[in-house]
Motif scaffolding. Sequence first.
Motif, PDB file in Angstrom:
ATOM      1  N   ASP A  60      -2.790   5.250   1.180  1.00  0.00           N
ATOM      2  CA  ASP A  60      -3.749   4.150   1.304  1.00  0.00           C
ATOM      3  C   ASP A  60      -3.613   3.442   2.644  1.00  0.00           C
ATOM      4  O   ASP A  60      -4.609   2.999   3.233  1.00  0.00           O
ATOM      5  CB  ASP A  60      -3.560   3.144   0.157  1.00  0.00           C
ATOM      6  CG  ASP A  60      -4.033   3.701  -1.171  1.00  0.00           C
ATOM      7  OD1 ASP A  60      -4.802   4.684  -1.151  1.00  0.00           O
ATOM      8  OD2 ASP A  60      -3.624   3.168  -2.220  1.00  0.00           O
TER       9      ASP A  60
ATOM     10  N   HIS B  60      -6.492   3.023   5.332  1.00  0.00           N
ATOM     11  CA  HIS B  60      -6.854   1.656   5.720  1.00  0.00           C
ATOM     12  C   HIS B  60      -6.852   1.513   7.245  1.00  0.00           C
ATOM     13  O   HIS B  60      -7.782   0.953   7.832  1.00  0.00           O
ATOM     14  CB  HIS B  60      -5.873   0.674   5.078  1.00  0.00           C
ATOM     15  CG  HIS B  60      -6.276  -0.763   5.207  1.00  0.00           C
ATOM     16  ND1 HIS B  60      -7.594  -1.159   5.385  1.00  0.00           N
ATOM     17  CD2 HIS B  60      -5.547  -1.918   5.191  1.00  0.00           C
ATOM     18  CE1 HIS B  60      -7.651  -2.474   5.479  1.00  0.00           C
ATOM     19  NE2 HIS B  60      -6.418  -2.953   5.371  1.00  0.00           N
TER      20      HIS B  60
ATOM     21  N   LEU C  98       0.825  -1.203   0.000  1.00  0.00           N
ATOM     22  CA  LEU C  98       0.000   0.000   0.000  1.00  0.00           C
ATOM     23  C   LEU C  98       0.858   1.251   0.000  1.00  0.00           C
ATOM     24  O   LEU C  98       1.937   1.288   0.590  1.00  0.00           O
ATOM     25  CB  LEU C  98      -0.916   0.024   1.233  1.00  0.00           C
ATOM     26  CG  LEU C  98      -1.991  -1.055   1.329  1.00  0.00           C
ATOM     27  CD1 LEU C  98      -2.771  -0.902   2.632  1.00  0.00           C
ATOM     28  CD2 LEU C  98      -2.943  -0.991   0.139  1.00  0.00           C
TER      29      LEU C  98
END
Length: 742
Positions: free
Chosen positions: A542, A546, A538
């Motif tokens: 991101d 997350h 990631l």
Amino acid sequence: MKIIEVNELLDTPIDYKQIDESNFIESQFEKENLEVDENGYVSNSILDKIDFNSTDTTVINAGVGLGKTEGILRIIKHYHDERYKGNLYKLIIVTPFKSLNRQYIKAIQEIIDKDNIHFNYEDIDPESWDENKAIEDSNKSLQIFSNKSILGDSGNHIYEQNENKIRYIDLLINQCNERNEKVVFIFDEIHESLSSYDKKNILNLLKWKNVTFKAIVASATFSESSIVVLKLIQVLTDNKIKILETDRVQNNSLSALSLVFYDGYYRVNNDYLNTFFDELLQKDFETINILSYSKKLAQSIFESELKSKMDTKFSEINLCIGDGKGKFNHNESNIGTTFKTGLSITKKTALIIILPPFRSEYYGIFEERINPLIQALARARNPESEVYIIMSPPKRVFANLYNYDHELNGLNRYRLTRYFPISEQQNYLENRFKKEIEKNIEEIKELEGLPNGLKTNVEPFDWYRLTYGDKVLYSNIEIYGKDFPSYVYWAAINNQFVNTRLKNIILKDSIIFEGDKFIPDILEFISDNNFIEELQTLTDKDLYYHIRESLFTYKLYISTENKVDNDEIFKNRNSTFEHQILQSVNIIKNNIVDYTDLVYYKITKEEYLRNAISYSLNIESIEGIDKECHNLIRAYNDLYMYQKIFLEKYTINSDYFEIDNNFKFDNVDLIKLMCIFEEINQKDKIFVTLFRKINMNNKYIFSLLKKVFFITKQSKVNSIKLQKIESVHDLTNTNNSLNLVY
């Protein structure tokens, strides 16, 4: 996600709208109780109680799933068969939906094995008129209409209905007169068409008075407004009305009900909801049907990753939101808004009903609150099906649940509020009507004294009740729908739903932080959930999203000394928490193992903007980056250009700035900068989460950008206060900071 099994339910008698003689004091009134047979149906009792040979309006007031439709179909067959005995009955079947009309046509063809016996108003040609064909169609014993068409309701956009529809209805009435045919009206799901019964449209119903023999009216969810509609329909049968009613009791076979508590507005990419749906898709259902309160949300779900996951398990996913966009498919899974009433889902299904968020001003298909929900819950007719209501957690508990232990169901904070039974609705409306008259008595006298062309009198109570009654109730009284989530919770605990029984409450599990030093617990959460492994795949941005979204799938609380109750952490409301999520991401990115001497800090706006500019300048390729992110990168690149513009245009001898209060951009630069910051405010969600939006004024922008671009200190030149530029920040170096841009 936490699943609480609800073990304590209250067997409170189901409260429903009973139809009493007090509403029909000028009518010939009769009332009988319907009996539920050993299979749980009232269809046989309907046939036993109805007087086929007498003129009246027979009202069937029975709960959902009790066989009303079966009873109605057998009534239709009886009157149709009578035609072969010389008794000329004309059956006019009126429902609110084209789809329900088509269901009736299919069912009639199954029970009456004859061709060419029905005419569907949808087949009327709106462009051309064929008198001979119209007469031929009018000869058919069953005529299928919508409520709007029979009442001449043209909707909100035009004044009159299509001319050919009007001509056909007038011709049909004349033909019934000439042939001495006795009209039997069947009004099904009457609750769905109350708005069509206004003063203008009711004239079109009264056209039928001289040819009407009987009217059958059926619903499981009568209301204050629908009582007035019954009073209007009974005029067709000389004010004779017979009520066939049964108390509401739960069916013998019940689907399991789960309340899924979800705070805030629904987003299809929410981790909590994704976890819920992921677990649901592991179960052995033949179909999944998602009924959304709004078309927009249904469309979003249909275009989301959730729909893609459904595609892997089910052969076809159907979008049905009206406006010609798909029809409900009984054999497949459906996402939409059009199946809250009038159909039965007989497959083993997961029926997910998404209610409006708390305090939403838009209720969509649940605008009338309680009755649409009761109808929607009844769509699942297979006892192996499961029903899930996604809803806001209740904020109130009605006083008759005072002694119930709500904490067992995950409710820790709530207020008690008054409970009103349905039997008090009419009294409430009458009192409110009287108060409105008294409040406006002088203005009413003015209306009554206007010239003849304008003079008007106050409408009687029943017209007020028809037009505004239901809306007044659900807009003002919590238990009638003003507080929709609290009603749903109350009804589920009190076993008020006839075809489903509360089994589980699903809600976010909780995490309690000790004090405001969140990082150790956040890092433990990251480790427990194996986010370290995702660091390799990631981006920084991101990974931040997350972790943050995963945290907020839980109820988050701060435990503080000397406070009895924990304080809840809400999204975008606790700046310290938001910044420490970011710092935690930075710790794992830089592989910091020992953080016992950790210094807690909040990144400043200027630090954030410098990092964002640096990463925007150092991007190698925009391939694969979405348009929104690309626009943000361009905004940061444009902002970078102003470092040079500041030096060349807004300094004194390239060394000093004026103090902030005296500074002004020229109009072109100010407009450009405001456009840049508007783009950042709209596109950089992390920036807005951490700092809120940037103020759009001359002084603020200048002060902020000085800190972004330069290090300055106060100085005096010839006794004039200025700000001296000590150094210029190098914005080309990312300094191994987090990339939160792309």
